[in-house]
Design a protein around this motif. Structure first.
Motif, PDB file in Angstrom:
ATOM      1  N   ILE A 192      -6.077   3.195  11.288  1.00 11.13           N
ATOM      2  CA  ILE A 192      -5.983   4.307  10.339  1.00 11.13           C
ATOM      3  C   ILE A 192      -7.342   4.982  10.172  1.00 11.13           C
ATOM      4  O   ILE A 192      -7.442   6.213  10.164  1.00 11.13           O
ATOM      5  N   SER A 193      -8.390   4.175  10.040  1.00 12.10           N
ATOM      6  CA  SER A 193      -9.737   4.732   9.864  1.00 12.10           C
ATOM      7  C   SER A 193     -10.132   5.598  11.050  1.00 12.10           C
ATOM      8  O   SER A 193     -10.592   6.741  10.879  1.00 12.10           O
ATOM      9  N   LEU A 227      -4.785   4.409   4.092  1.00 10.22           N
ATOM     10  CA  LEU A 227      -5.871   3.434   4.200  1.00 10.22           C
ATOM     11  C   LEU A 227      -6.077   2.730   2.862  1.00 10.22           C
ATOM     12  O   LEU A 227      -6.249   1.497   2.809  1.00 10.22           O
ATOM     13  N   LEU A 228      -6.064   3.497   1.785  1.00 12.46           N
ATOM     14  CA  LEU A 228      -6.199   2.920   0.447  1.00 12.46           C
ATOM     15  C   LEU A 228      -5.085   1.927   0.165  1.00 12.46           C
ATOM     16  O   LEU A 228      -5.332   0.815  -0.329  1.00 12.46           O
ATOM     17  N   ARG A 229      -3.846   2.301   0.470  1.00 12.87           N
ATOM     18  CA  ARG A 229      -2.720   1.415   0.172  1.00 12.87           C
ATOM     19  C   ARG A 229      -2.772   0.137   0.996  1.00 12.87           C
ATOM     20  O   ARG A 229      -2.543  -0.967   0.475  1.00 12.87           O
ATOM     21  N   VAL A 230      -3.072   0.273   2.283  1.00 12.79           N
ATOM     22  CA  VAL A 230      -3.159  -0.903   3.146  1.00 12.79           C
ATOM     23  C   VAL A 230      -4.298  -1.807   2.683  1.00 12.79           C
ATOM     24  O   VAL A 230      -4.158  -3.037   2.634  1.00 12.79           O
ATOM     25  N   TYR A 245     -12.746  -1.056   2.637  1.00 18.63           N
ATOM     26  CA  TYR A 245     -11.919   0.059   3.105  1.00 18.63           C
ATOM     27  C   TYR A 245     -11.496   0.993   1.977  1.00 18.63           C
ATOM     28  O   TYR A 245     -11.298   2.200   2.216  1.00 18.63           O
ATOM     29  N   VAL A 246     -11.382   0.490   0.764  1.00 17.71           N
ATOM     30  CA  VAL A 246     -11.138   1.382  -0.363  1.00 17.71           C
ATOM     31  C   VAL A 246     -12.294   2.360  -0.501  1.00 17.71           C
ATOM     32  O   VAL A 246     -12.103   3.565  -0.717  1.00 17.71           O
TER      33      VAL A 246
END
Length: 535
Positions: A192-193, A227-230, A245-246
């Motif tokens: 995702i990143s 990305l935030l949710r994962v 990652y947050v």
């Protein structure tokens, strides 16, 4: 939508799930005459994957069983007395818990469920666009979609085929290994990143994108919100990775309800294109329209807190009897009239079990149904929303001391969780003013912040009819505190299930890898065992 499905059968010709029958398996997965990247436009295969993520084209097979029969009732968003809705009573129906994973079949669909209808097409898009300049953004969107798809699969089952899934045609990986969920999550974060960073607003605008019509700016926000949710899934099991990652996502997530991602159903296409939740809740396959209602737990929460969503999402007397599918134009949306149906009840005639002998019962028509605006055949299936993003940022702020003010994110998340309802239909809209009145009466309190945030997340995802996400975040956060049912003969000892067991069909089609994964599940491959991140 008509143009899209011109390509679907072609794109799916010869598609086979890696868990399918071994007969002619190698030929089907390698023979260019049955399936070749040269026979499809990857833009339209993206559409196919997005459609598949909204639910199976075969009479909403996975949505009916996984999202509604199991997740919605376990999370006490919906309630039912229909006997085959096993999730409401924590009973194991192995065919139903396997439905989301899916199974192989012949043309035109190639099978039902996530692996044939989501994984296979999205892997094809990723592989067929790799290194091709004119598909630069399509390739990155496909990588993000692949992560979205696998997030849900691994959340439901734990260790699953990931790194080799869908690659039979490309690498001869006909019997994919089950990757550990920890490894899957680390790779999802990487994918995702990288993909989000590589999106180029000056590049191609994929014409097969049904979420944003190729709007790359919105896709960048989507990628960072995902990305935030994962990352937040790991908040208990690996807080350091979660925080890392947050922090990458902060400042880059969705900024308003206009960024919400959803897939619009098309009533003109029949069962292939209609909204999946609506198809079931309108009673196309049975009597779900009459005997499935909002849960007492959910309606009581809304009523107790004087929540303005209640009159937008619920009505009584929508169907005047069990024999009609025609909605009553005089259905009652008044606040005082709404009443949820208790979970764990039936029509057996047994005093402790039969809902008709429950203290709440007056008539079935007096229990609240989802409002017509929420179950239109051409309505949206919500994928990821600004409200989710803000509530997750509030959680990160309260839990980790990052992402800014928990008070501000909570406020913005709750307002968005109410006002977004207008995306179903203008008649469902809650005004921002009413949301502010609610927040004045229910201010954020840090001492109970995580409970407030995640209870609001539950309420949001219930109204989104995304009960997959309700269940996932409940397992992660522990909120809201739900009182389990204890129906006679249930398979969990009266505790809410934590995961779906692996499909039994895998034992015969991917035997060695299934056995290794099945035997590795801590606590056994049962409803009460936990996925890696569920601490």
């Amino acid at each position: 939508m008509k143009k899209i499905f011109k390509y679907t059968a072609l794109a799916l010709t010869g598609v086979m799930l890696s868990t399918g029958c071994r007969k002619n398996f190698e030929e089907i997965n390698t023979n260019p005459a049955t399936y070749s990247p040269s026979t499809f436009d990857p833009n339209y295969v993206l559409t196919d994957a997005q459609l598949g993520y909204s639910g199976s084209a075969d009479f909403s097979y996975d949505t009916w069983r996984a999202n509604l029969i199991y997740c919605s009732t376990m999370m006490q968003g919906l309630s039912t007395v229909i006997s085959y809705w096993a999730g409401d009573k924590y009973m194991l129906n192995a065919g139903y818990t396997a439905a989301y994973w899916g199974f192989a079949g012949g043309p035109p669909t190639g099978g039902d469920g996530a692996y044939p209808e989501q994984v296979k097409p999205i892997v094809d898009v990723v592989k067929s666009t790799e290194g091709i300049a004119k598909y630069k953004n399509l390739h990155q969107i496909a990588r993000i979609m692949r992560a979205l798809i696998f997030e849900r699969i691994t959340d439901l089952y734990g260790d699953v085929p990931y790194s080799q899934a869908g690659l039979g045609y490309y690498t001869s990986s006909y019997f994919p290994v089950y990757d550990k969920q920890q490894a899957i999550y680390i790779d999802l974060l990487k994918e995702i990143s990288e993909a989000t960073a590589a999106l180029d607003p000056a590049g191609d605008k994929p014409i097969g994108d049904m979420y944003y019509k190729g709007d790359i700016t919105k896709w960048k926000k989507f990628g960072n919100t995902l990305l935030l949710r994962v990352a937040m899934r790991l908040s208990k099991v690996d807080a350091a990775t979660a925080k890392t990652y947050v922090q990458k996502a902060i400042g880059n997530t969705m900024t308003s309800n206009a960024d919400d991602a959803f897939f619009l159903g098309d009533a003109g296409g029949g069962r292939t294109t209609v909204n999946r939740n609506s198809q079931i809740l309108l009673g196309d396959g049975g009597q779900e329209n009459f005997y499935t209602r909002w849960s007492k737990t959910f309606i009581d929460f809304l009523k107790t807190n004087n929540d303005p969503r209640l009159t937008k999402i619920a009505v009584t007397n929508l169907y005047v009897n069990e024999n009609t599918k025609a909605q009553n134009a005089g259905a009652n949306a008044s606040f005082a009239s709404q009443k949820g149906m208790p979970n764990g009840k039936d029509l057996s005639g047994v005093a402790a079990q039969d809902v008709r002998q429950d203290a709440s019962f007056t008539a079935f028509t007096d229990y609240s149904s989802p409002a017509p605006a929420l179950i239109k055949r051409n309505g949206p299936t919500f994928v990821l929303t600004y409200a989710e993003s803000e509530l997750l940022l509030a959680d990160a702020a309260e839990r980790f001391g990052i992402a800014g003010s928990a008070v501000v994110h909570y406020h913005d998340g709750v307002v968005a969780a109410m006002t977004y309802l207008g995306e179903y239909d203008p008649s469902a809209a809650v005004t921002a003013a009413d949301a502010e009145i609610y927040l004045l009466a229910h201010p954020y309190v840090s001492a109970t912040g995580l409970q407030q945030i995640n209870t609001q997340y539950w309420a949001l995802t219930n109204t989104m009819l995304d009960f997959y996400e309700s269940w996932a975040n409940w397992r992660r956060s522990g909120f809201p505190v739900l009182v389990p049912v204890n129906y006679p003969g249930n398979n969990t000892g009266g505790v809410i299930p934590r995961r779906f067991p692996y499909p039994i069909s895998e034992a015969g089609s991917n035997t060695a890898n299934y056995n290794a994964a099945h035997n590795a599940v801590a606590g056994g491959d049962v409803l009460t065992s936990r996925v890696w991140w569920d601490q």
